[in-house]
Enzyme design. Sequence first.
Site, PDB file in Angstrom:
ATOM      1  N   ASP A  67       0.533  -1.167  -3.178  1.00 56.43           N
ATOM      2  CA  ASP A  67       0.549   0.301  -3.196  1.00 56.43           C
ATOM      3  C   ASP A  67       1.721   0.787  -2.357  1.00 56.43           C
ATOM      4  OD1 ASP A  67      -0.543  -0.281  -0.693  1.00 56.43           O
ATOM      5  OD2 ASP A  67      -2.004   1.329  -0.756  1.00 56.43           O
ATOM      6  N   TYR A  69       4.321   2.453   0.404  1.00 54.14           N
ATOM      7  CA  TYR A  69       4.340   2.603   1.851  1.00 54.14           C
ATOM      8  C   TYR A  69       3.672   3.929   2.207  1.00 54.14           C
ATOM      9  CZ  TYR A  69       7.965  -1.070   1.740  1.00 54.14           C
ATOM     10  OH  TYR A  69       8.660  -2.234   1.558  1.00 54.14           O
ATOM     11  N   PHE A  80       8.365  -2.036  -2.758  1.00 56.50           N
ATOM     12  CA  PHE A  80       9.097  -2.667  -1.660  1.00 56.50           C
ATOM     13  C   PHE A  80      10.327  -1.888  -1.199  1.00 56.50           C
ATOM     14  CE2 PHE A  80       6.837  -6.206  -3.700  1.00 56.50           C
ATOM     15  CZ  PHE A  80       6.140  -6.706  -2.607  1.00 56.50           C
ATOM     16  N   HIS A 192       2.730 -13.688  -0.286  1.00 59.42           N
ATOM     17  CA  HIS A 192       3.367 -12.385  -0.095  1.00 59.42           C
ATOM     18  C   HIS A 192       4.426 -12.478   1.007  1.00 59.42           C
ATOM     19  CE1 HIS A 192       3.652  -8.051   0.807  1.00 59.42           C
ATOM     20  NE2 HIS A 192       3.147  -7.863  -0.392  1.00 59.42           N
TER      21      HIS A 192
END
Length: 227
Positions: A67, A69, A80, A192
């Site tokens: 989701d 920031y 990202f 991740h």
Amino acid sequence: MTDQAIPGSWQPALAAVLASEQARQLGAFLRGEEGAGKPVYPPRGTRLRALELTPLDQAKVVILGQDPYHGPGQAMGLSFSVPHGVKVPPSLVNIYKELEADLGIPRPAHGDLTPWAQQGVLLLNTTLTVEGGKAGSHAGRGWDAITDACVAAVAARGEPAVFILWGSHAQGKAKRVAGLRGGSHCLIESPHPSPLSAYRGFFGSRPFSRANAFLAKHGRGGIDWSL
């Protein structure tokens, strides 16, 4: 459902889900949150930026995030990515470290991944909005059906594509997409890039060179990953 029109190349793939009750409820939820004065990120007009910058017929690579920031000024509608002038977040710092180790590309001083999106890298989050300061707060509100349809649309196309799946959340999402596993596409999976998990196998996974090798093999050209 949204204040933005769905970009033309994506409309056929998303028409059915956007007409669903789930999408209607999502729209009502977002209007209610904003009506109550809660900060919702990214701001209106940028929530479909990933689809705007990467038309469906040009998508070569899909990088799935979770989701947006949730800090002020960070989210810009691309997974990202943060705008120029915003401090590069820790996960993106680690992505840049792996990019440098993989391809020798120096780490950029900014976090804007727009040039990737413009070359066919779909930087898609599973959930496309979040309440300020509350990570994951809009999960389960209806975005999944829409973003699942986006991933499925890329998987259904004739051209082979690369799906870069960092972490269990992205990997779980991909498993729900018919035709993705066992098909003609390349799946690159690793932990991740978060500081909590990057050292468990993200570092050294070489996703960028592997993606370009696959694209070149299938005549789709590579991505210039430099920023």
